[in-house]
Design a protein around this motif. Sequence first.
Motif, short mmCIF file in Angstrom:
data_model
loop_
_atom_site.label_atom_id
_atom_site.label_comp_id
_atom_site.label_asym_id
_atom_site.label_seq_id
_atom_site.Cartn_x
_atom_site.Cartn_y
_atom_site.Cartn_z
N ARG A 178 0.83 -1.20 0.00
CA ARG A 178 0.00 0.00 0.00
C ARG A 178 0.87 1.26 0.00
O ARG A 178 0.63 2.19 -0.76
CB ARG A 178 -0.91 -0.03 1.22
N TRP A 179 1.90 1.27 0.87
CA TRP A 179 2.77 2.45 0.95
C TRP A 179 3.59 2.62 -0.33
O TRP A 179 3.77 3.75 -0.80
CB TRP A 179 3.70 2.37 2.16
N SER A 239 2.67 1.65 -3.30
CA SER A 239 1.71 2.11 -4.32
C SER A 239 1.42 3.59 -4.13
O SER A 239 1.37 4.37 -5.10
CB SER A 239 0.40 1.33 -4.22
N MET A 240 1.19 3.98 -2.86
CA MET A 240 0.94 5.39 -2.59
C MET A 240 2.14 6.25 -2.98
O MET A 240 1.97 7.35 -3.52
CB MET A 240 0.63 5.57 -1.10
N GLY A 241 3.34 5.75 -2.66
CA GLY A 241 4.55 6.50 -3.00
C GLY A 241 4.68 6.67 -4.51
O GLY A 241 5.04 7.76 -5.01
N VAL A 267 2.21 6.64 -6.69
CA VAL A 267 1.15 7.56 -7.13
C VAL A 267 1.54 8.99 -6.81
O VAL A 267 1.42 9.90 -7.64
CB VAL A 267 -0.20 7.18 -6.48
N VAL A 268 2.03 9.22 -5.57
CA VAL A 268 2.42 10.57 -5.18
C VAL A 268 3.61 11.05 -6.01
O VAL A 268 3.63 12.20 -6.48
CB VAL A 268 2.74 10.63 -3.66
#
Length: 146
Positions: free
Chosen positions: A118-119, A121-123, A125-126
């Motif tokens: 999750r982190w 993926s978030m990284g 995306v960000v």
Amino acid sequence: MTPVIAFDLKRITAEVAARHGMLLRPDDPAMLLVTMNEVVLEQVIEGIEARAEEMVAGIETAFRSAQRESLGSVEREARKAGIAVREEIQKDIDAGRLHARELIVELNRACTRVAVRRWVSMGVVVASGFLVLGVALGVLLARVLK
């Protein structure tokens, strides 16, 4: 103890008269033998009674001893069985703890993998967002400054 045997002298004299055809009187010397036999029988019976009482007392003592030994054996075996059951229960508890610990570790790993993904993926995306924002700002600044 009083003797159980009591001789009926009239009956004895009647039986002797009937069987042998002789009349015995209470002062007859043969009656001396009857009295002597009675005394001897009383003594023998008293001895037998005393011996029987000793034997009964010995049997009762042996029975009580055997009963105590049996109860002791049963108690020891019950304790052994209780200890064995307690040990088996403890083994089951320990095995259950180990299995639960393994499940917790596996669940923790699965949750950690999900959290890391999750982190990441978030990284991504960000970072992609910042990249797009940087390119957009660069294009915008290039147009404005031109």
